[in-house]
Design a protein around this motif. Structure first.
Motif, PDB file in Angstrom:
ATOM      1  N   PRO A 124       0.784  -1.094  -0.066  1.00 44.24           N
ATOM      2  CA  PRO A 124      -0.180  -0.201  -0.033  1.00 44.24           C
ATOM      3  C   PRO A 124       0.756   1.180  -0.093  1.00 44.24           C
ATOM      4  O   PRO A 124       0.583   2.195  -0.655  1.00 44.24           O
ATOM      5  N   MET A 125       1.949   1.243   0.743  1.00 40.95           N
ATOM      6  CA  MET A 125       2.827   2.493   0.626  1.00 40.95           C
ATOM      7  C   MET A 125       3.511   2.630  -0.800  1.00 40.95           C
ATOM      8  O   MET A 125       3.513   3.952  -1.018  1.00 40.95           O
TER       9      MET A 125
ATOM     10  N   ALA B 166       2.316   1.689  -3.555  1.00 48.27           N
ATOM     11  CA  ALA B 166       1.179   1.976  -4.584  1.00 48.27           C
ATOM     12  C   ALA B 166       0.728   3.480  -4.339  1.00 48.27           C
ATOM     13  O   ALA B 166       0.314   4.236  -5.361  1.00 48.27           O
ATOM     14  N   GLU B 167       0.540   3.962  -2.967  1.00 47.13           N
ATOM     15  CA  GLU B 167       0.398   5.403  -2.829  1.00 47.13           C
ATOM     16  C   GLU B 167       1.253   6.124  -3.409  1.00 47.13           C
ATOM     17  O   GLU B 167       0.817   7.367  -4.106  1.00 47.13           O
ATOM     18  N   GLU B 168       2.676   5.925  -3.433  1.00 51.64           N
ATOM     19  CA  GLU B 168       3.760   6.936  -3.972  1.00 51.64           C
ATOM     20  C   GLU B 168       3.920   6.724  -5.409  1.00 51.64           C
ATOM     21  O   GLU B 168       4.302   7.625  -5.955  1.00 51.64           O
TER      22      GLU B 168
ATOM     23  N   PRO C 217       1.569   5.447  -8.108  1.00 48.72           N
ATOM     24  CA  PRO C 217       0.304   4.662  -8.398  1.00 48.72           C
ATOM     25  C   PRO C 217       0.151   3.834  -9.584  1.00 48.72           C
ATOM     26  O   PRO C 217      -0.633   3.078 -10.142  1.00 48.72           O
ATOM     27  N   ASN C 218       1.021   4.273 -10.591  1.00 46.97           N
ATOM     28  CA  ASN C 218       1.143   3.662 -11.879  1.00 46.97           C
ATOM     29  C   ASN C 218       2.085   2.837 -12.278  1.00 46.97           C
ATOM     30  O   ASN C 218       2.016   2.411 -13.420  1.00 46.97           O
TER      31      ASN C 218
END
Length: 311
Positions: free
Chosen positions: A111-112, A114-116, A118-119
Protein backbone atom coordinates in the motif's frame (compact mmCIF):
# COMPACT_ATOMS: atom_id res chain seq x y z
CA UNK A 1 21.81 34.87 -2.66
CA UNK A 2 20.36 32.73 -5.44
CA UNK A 3 21.62 29.79 -7.45
CA UNK A 4 22.77 32.03 -10.31
CA UNK A 5 24.96 34.10 -7.98
CA UNK A 6 26.37 30.95 -6.39
CA UNK A 7 27.29 29.62 -9.83
CA UNK A 8 28.91 32.93 -10.83
CA UNK A 9 31.18 33.01 -7.79
CA UNK A 10 31.99 29.31 -8.00
CA UNK A 11 32.90 29.49 -11.69
CA UNK A 12 35.15 32.54 -11.28
CA UNK A 13 36.89 30.92 -8.31
CA UNK A 14 37.57 27.76 -10.32
CA UNK A 15 38.70 29.46 -13.54
CA UNK A 16 40.53 32.29 -11.70
CA UNK A 17 39.42 34.61 -14.48
CA UNK A 18 36.31 36.69 -15.10
CA UNK A 19 36.76 36.45 -18.87
CA UNK A 20 37.10 32.64 -18.79
CA UNK A 21 34.17 32.35 -16.41
CA UNK A 22 32.06 34.56 -18.69
CA UNK A 23 32.88 32.32 -21.66
CA UNK A 24 32.01 29.21 -19.67
CA UNK A 25 28.76 30.74 -18.46
CA UNK A 26 27.87 32.13 -21.92
CA UNK A 27 27.36 35.68 -20.66
CA UNK A 28 29.11 38.99 -21.44
CA UNK A 29 32.12 39.79 -19.30
CA UNK A 30 30.79 43.26 -18.26
CA UNK A 31 27.53 41.67 -17.12
CA UNK A 32 29.42 39.12 -15.00
CA UNK A 33 31.61 41.85 -13.49
CA UNK A 34 28.53 43.88 -12.60
CA UNK A 35 26.87 40.84 -11.02
CA UNK A 36 29.93 40.15 -8.84
CA UNK A 37 30.10 43.83 -7.85
CA UNK A 38 26.46 43.66 -6.75
CA UNK A 39 27.09 40.50 -4.69
CA UNK A 40 30.07 42.14 -2.96
CA UNK A 41 28.05 45.30 -2.30
CA UNK A 42 25.20 43.29 -0.81
CA UNK A 43 27.59 41.37 1.44
CA UNK A 44 29.62 44.44 2.35
CA UNK A 45 32.90 42.67 1.65
CA UNK A 46 35.19 41.72 -1.20
CA UNK A 47 35.14 38.14 -2.47
CA UNK A 48 38.00 38.42 -4.98
CA UNK A 49 41.40 40.01 -5.15
CA UNK A 50 42.34 41.20 -8.65
CA UNK A 51 46.00 40.50 -9.43
CA UNK A 52 48.13 40.82 -12.55
CA UNK A 53 48.19 37.04 -12.96
CA UNK A 54 44.51 36.43 -12.32
CA UNK A 55 41.92 36.46 -9.57
CA UNK A 56 42.12 34.84 -6.15
CA UNK A 57 39.64 34.54 -3.29
CA UNK A 58 39.67 36.60 -0.14
CA UNK A 59 38.99 34.86 3.16
CA UNK A 60 35.33 35.82 2.82
CA UNK A 61 35.46 34.61 -0.78
CA UNK A 62 36.81 31.21 0.29
CA UNK A 63 33.93 30.78 2.74
CA UNK A 64 31.45 31.85 0.09
CA UNK A 65 32.95 29.38 -2.40
CA UNK A 66 32.75 26.47 0.08
CA UNK A 67 29.15 27.36 0.94
CA UNK A 68 28.24 27.77 -2.74
CA UNK A 69 29.76 24.38 -3.60
CA UNK A 70 27.89 22.63 -0.80
CA UNK A 71 24.56 24.33 -1.57
CA UNK A 72 24.82 23.60 -5.30
CA UNK A 73 25.69 19.96 -4.62
CA UNK A 74 22.65 19.62 -2.38
CA UNK A 75 20.51 21.26 -5.04
CA UNK A 76 21.88 18.95 -7.75
CA UNK A 77 21.17 15.93 -5.57
CA UNK A 78 17.63 17.15 -5.03
CA UNK A 79 17.07 17.73 -8.77
CA UNK A 80 18.43 14.26 -9.52
CA UNK A 81 16.10 12.77 -6.92
CA UNK A 82 13.08 14.59 -8.35
CA UNK A 83 14.03 13.48 -11.86
CA UNK A 84 14.40 9.92 -10.59
CA UNK A 85 10.93 10.01 -9.05
CA UNK A 86 9.37 11.65 -12.10
CA UNK A 87 10.80 8.86 -14.24
CA UNK A 88 8.66 6.42 -12.24
CA UNK A 89 5.41 7.50 -13.87
CA UNK A 90 4.89 4.08 -15.39
CA UNK A 91 6.44 0.63 -15.31
CA UNK A 92 6.12 -2.86 -13.93
CA UNK A 93 7.91 -4.83 -11.22
CA UNK A 94 7.69 -8.60 -10.77
CA UNK A 95 8.62 -9.73 -7.28
CA UNK A 96 9.22 -13.25 -6.04
CA UNK A 97 8.45 -13.89 -2.38
CA UNK A 98 7.74 -16.89 -0.18
CA UNK A 99 4.10 -17.36 0.80
CA UNK A 100 4.81 -16.79 4.47
CA UNK A 101 7.08 -13.77 3.93
CA UNK A 102 4.39 -12.36 1.67
CA UNK A 103 1.81 -12.83 4.43
CA UNK A 104 3.95 -10.71 6.72
CA UNK A 105 5.61 -8.20 4.41
CA UNK A 106 3.26 -7.36 1.53
CA UNK A 107 0.45 -5.78 3.61
CA UNK A 108 3.02 -3.46 5.15
CA UNK A 109 4.81 -2.31 1.99
CA UNK A 110 2.53 -2.69 -1.04
CA UNK A 111 0.00 0.00 0.00
CA UNK A 112 2.86 2.40 0.75
CA UNK A 113 4.47 1.80 -2.65
CA UNK A 114 1.14 2.05 -4.50
CA UNK A 115 0.35 5.36 -2.84
CA UNK A 116 3.68 6.87 -3.87
CA UNK A 117 3.86 5.28 -7.35
CA UNK A 118 0.26 4.55 -8.39
CA UNK A 119 1.10 3.89 -12.04
CA UNK A 120 3.70 1.19 -11.40
CA UNK A 121 2.21 -2.27 -11.87
CA UNK A 122 3.26 -4.85 -9.29
CA UNK A 123 3.17 -8.58 -10.02
CA UNK A 124 3.77 -11.03 -7.19
CA UNK A 125 4.98 -14.60 -7.64
CA UNK A 126 4.60 -16.63 -4.46
CA UNK A 127 7.24 -19.34 -4.63
CA UNK A 128 9.49 -21.28 -2.32
CA UNK A 129 13.15 -20.26 -2.17
CA UNK A 130 14.31 -23.12 -4.42
CA UNK A 131 11.95 -22.12 -7.25
CA UNK A 132 12.70 -18.44 -6.76
CA UNK A 133 16.35 -19.13 -7.52
CA UNK A 134 15.24 -20.73 -10.80
CA UNK A 135 12.96 -17.78 -11.60
CA UNK A 136 15.79 -15.31 -10.97
CA UNK A 137 18.08 -17.25 -13.27
CA UNK A 138 15.55 -17.43 -16.12
CA UNK A 139 14.61 -13.75 -15.72
CA UNK A 140 10.91 -14.18 -14.93
CA UNK A 141 11.16 -12.09 -11.75
CA UNK A 142 13.06 -8.85 -11.12
CA UNK A 143 14.14 -9.68 -7.59
CA UNK A 144 13.19 -11.98 -4.74
CA UNK A 145 12.70 -11.79 -0.99
CA UNK A 146 13.87 -15.22 0.02
CA UNK A 147 16.03 -17.30 2.33
CA UNK A 148 19.57 -18.52 1.83
CA UNK A 149 22.10 -20.52 3.79
CA UNK A 150 25.91 -20.46 3.49
CA UNK A 151 25.96 -24.15 2.59
CA UNK A 152 23.15 -23.85 0.02
CA UNK A 153 24.35 -20.88 -2.06
CA UNK A 154 25.23 -22.77 -5.23
CA UNK A 155 23.57 -20.43 -7.75
CA UNK A 156 25.37 -17.35 -9.23
CA UNK A 157 23.03 -14.83 -7.60
CA UNK A 158 23.57 -11.72 -5.51
CA UNK A 159 22.12 -11.88 -1.99
CA UNK A 160 21.78 -8.71 0.09
CA UNK A 161 21.32 -9.95 3.64
CA UNK A 162 18.51 -8.26 5.57
CA UNK A 163 19.09 -10.22 8.76
CA UNK A 164 20.20 -13.54 10.19
CA UNK A 165 17.35 -15.64 11.54
CA UNK A 166 18.05 -18.50 14.00
CA UNK A 167 16.21 -21.81 13.81
CA UNK A 168 14.22 -22.85 16.87
CA UNK A 169 13.25 -26.22 18.31
CA UNK A 170 9.46 -26.33 18.76
CA UNK A 171 7.83 -28.55 21.39
CA UNK A 172 4.61 -28.78 23.35
CA UNK A 173 4.43 -26.63 26.47
CA UNK A 174 6.45 -28.04 29.39
CA UNK A 175 8.07 -30.82 27.39
CA UNK A 176 10.01 -33.16 29.72
CA UNK A 177 13.32 -32.06 28.15
CA UNK A 178 12.60 -28.39 28.86
CA UNK A 179 14.13 -28.87 32.32
CA UNK A 180 17.55 -28.78 30.60
CA UNK A 181 16.93 -25.43 28.91
CA UNK A 182 19.13 -22.43 29.75
CA UNK A 183 17.99 -18.83 29.94
CA UNK A 184 19.14 -16.52 27.13
CA UNK A 185 19.80 -12.90 28.15
CA UNK A 186 17.43 -10.31 26.63
CA UNK A 187 15.20 -12.98 25.09
CA UNK A 188 11.83 -14.55 25.83
CA UNK A 189 13.23 -17.92 24.76
CA UNK A 190 15.74 -20.30 26.32
CA UNK A 191 18.40 -22.41 24.61
CA UNK A 192 18.82 -26.18 24.64
CA UNK A 193 21.14 -28.88 23.29
CA UNK A 194 19.67 -30.47 20.15
CA UNK A 195 21.33 -33.79 21.06
CA UNK A 196 18.87 -34.15 23.92
CA UNK A 197 16.19 -34.69 21.26
CA UNK A 198 18.02 -37.44 19.34
CA UNK A 199 15.41 -40.03 20.36
CA UNK A 200 12.40 -37.78 19.74
CA UNK A 201 10.17 -38.09 16.69
CA UNK A 202 10.34 -35.08 14.36
CA UNK A 203 7.72 -33.50 12.13
CA UNK A 204 9.62 -32.52 8.97
CA UNK A 205 8.87 -30.54 5.85
CA UNK A 206 9.31 -31.89 2.32
CA UNK A 207 12.86 -32.18 1.03
CA UNK A 208 12.30 -29.51 -1.63
CA UNK A 209 11.60 -26.88 1.06
CA UNK A 210 14.42 -24.59 2.16
CA UNK A 211 13.42 -25.02 5.82
CA UNK A 212 13.89 -28.78 5.44
CA UNK A 213 17.25 -28.31 3.74
CA UNK A 214 18.49 -26.12 6.61
CA UNK A 215 17.11 -28.61 9.16
CA UNK A 216 19.03 -31.42 7.43
CA UNK A 217 22.22 -29.34 7.70
CA UNK A 218 21.57 -28.72 11.41
CA UNK A 219 20.98 -32.42 12.10
CA UNK A 220 24.06 -33.39 10.09
CA UNK A 221 26.24 -30.96 12.05
CA UNK A 222 24.86 -32.39 15.30
CA UNK A 223 25.46 -35.97 14.16
CA UNK A 224 21.77 -36.83 14.52
CA UNK A 225 19.67 -38.98 12.20
CA UNK A 226 16.17 -37.98 13.36
CA UNK A 227 13.19 -40.30 13.38
CA UNK A 228 10.48 -38.72 11.23
CA UNK A 229 6.89 -39.23 12.32
CA UNK A 230 5.34 -37.01 9.62
CA UNK A 231 6.36 -35.04 6.50
CA UNK A 232 4.38 -31.94 5.54
CA UNK A 233 4.42 -29.02 3.15
CA UNK A 234 3.37 -26.33 5.65
CA UNK A 235 5.66 -25.22 8.45
CA UNK A 236 2.61 -23.85 10.29
CA UNK A 237 0.95 -27.26 10.30
CA UNK A 238 4.19 -28.70 11.67
CA UNK A 239 4.33 -26.01 14.36
CA UNK A 240 0.74 -26.58 15.45
CA UNK A 241 1.18 -30.35 15.60
CA UNK A 242 4.36 -29.90 17.64
CA UNK A 243 2.39 -27.75 20.08
CA UNK A 244 0.01 -30.69 20.67
CA UNK A 245 2.84 -33.08 21.47
CA UNK A 246 2.50 -35.09 18.25
CA UNK A 247 6.21 -34.61 17.62
CA UNK A 248 9.00 -32.02 17.65
CA UNK A 249 9.86 -29.69 14.78
CA UNK A 250 12.22 -26.83 13.88
CA UNK A 251 11.32 -23.49 12.30
CA UNK A 252 13.02 -20.07 11.98
CA UNK A 253 12.38 -17.53 14.74
CA UNK A 254 10.81 -15.02 12.35
CA UNK A 255 8.04 -17.45 11.43
CA UNK A 256 6.87 -18.07 14.99
CA UNK A 257 4.49 -15.12 15.21
CA UNK A 258 3.24 -14.81 11.63
CA UNK A 259 0.12 -16.77 12.62
CA UNK A 260 -1.05 -15.74 16.07
CA UNK A 261 -3.74 -17.40 18.13
CA UNK A 262 -4.15 -20.96 19.29
CA UNK A 263 -1.60 -23.78 19.48
CA UNK A 264 0.82 -22.21 21.95
CA UNK A 265 4.19 -23.98 22.05
CA UNK A 266 7.64 -23.73 23.61
CA UNK A 267 10.56 -22.53 21.49
CA UNK A 268 14.28 -23.05 22.12
CA UNK A 269 17.42 -21.68 20.52
CA UNK A 270 19.78 -24.45 19.41
CA UNK A 271 23.05 -24.55 21.36
CA UNK A 272 26.49 -25.01 19.81
CA UNK A 273 25.39 -25.42 16.20
CA UNK A 274 27.02 -22.79 13.98
CA UNK A 275 24.69 -23.46 11.03
CA UNK A 276 21.35 -23.33 12.89
CA UNK A 277 20.08 -20.28 10.99
CA UNK A 278 19.25 -18.89 7.59
CA UNK A 279 19.52 -15.45 6.03
CA UNK A 280 16.54 -13.43 4.85
CA UNK A 281 17.75 -11.66 1.70
CA UNK A 282 16.89 -9.51 -1.26
CA UNK A 283 18.22 -11.64 -4.10
CA UNK A 284 18.96 -10.57 -7.68
CA UNK A 285 20.48 -11.93 -10.85
CA UNK A 286 23.70 -9.93 -11.55
CA UNK A 287 23.23 -10.45 -15.30
CA UNK A 288 19.74 -8.91 -15.36
CA UNK A 289 18.84 -5.23 -15.76
CA UNK A 290 16.99 -3.76 -12.78
CA UNK A 291 14.52 -0.97 -13.48
CA UNK A 292 14.32 2.14 -11.32
CA UNK A 293 10.96 0.94 -10.03
CA UNK A 294 12.50 -2.36 -8.91
CA UNK A 295 15.36 -0.54 -7.19
CA UNK A 296 12.94 1.77 -5.38
CA UNK A 297 10.92 -1.19 -4.09
CA UNK A 298 14.10 -2.99 -3.02
CA UNK A 299 15.25 0.11 -1.13
CA UNK A 300 11.85 0.29 0.55
CA UNK A 301 12.22 -3.31 1.75
CA UNK A 302 15.77 -2.66 2.94
CA UNK A 303 14.69 0.47 4.83
CA UNK A 304 11.80 -1.37 6.43
CA UNK A 305 14.04 -4.09 7.82
CA UNK A 306 16.62 -1.51 8.93
CA UNK A 307 13.94 0.21 11.01
CA UNK A 308 12.11 -2.87 12.30
CA UNK A 309 13.27 -5.84 14.27
CA UNK A 310 12.30 -9.28 12.89
CA UNK A 311 8.94 -10.38 14.19
Amino acid sequence: MNDRELIYVKTIAETKSISKAAQKLFIAQPSLSQAIQKIEDDLGTKLFIRKHDGISLTMAGEKYYLAATEILNIYDDYKNEVTYINDLKRGRVTIGITVYMGTYLLPKLLPMFAEEFPNIEIYIKELDSVNMEKSLLDGTIDFAVMHTHPLKNSEPLNHEVLYKDPFMIVTQKNHPLSQYAKKVPDSHHSSIDLNLFKDEKFIMLRKDKRIRQVCDIIFHRAGINPATCLTLQSYESARRLASTGYGVTMIPLQYINIFEGQYDADYFFIEDNEYAFWYTCISTNPNMYLSKAAKVFMNMIHDYFSDNQPI
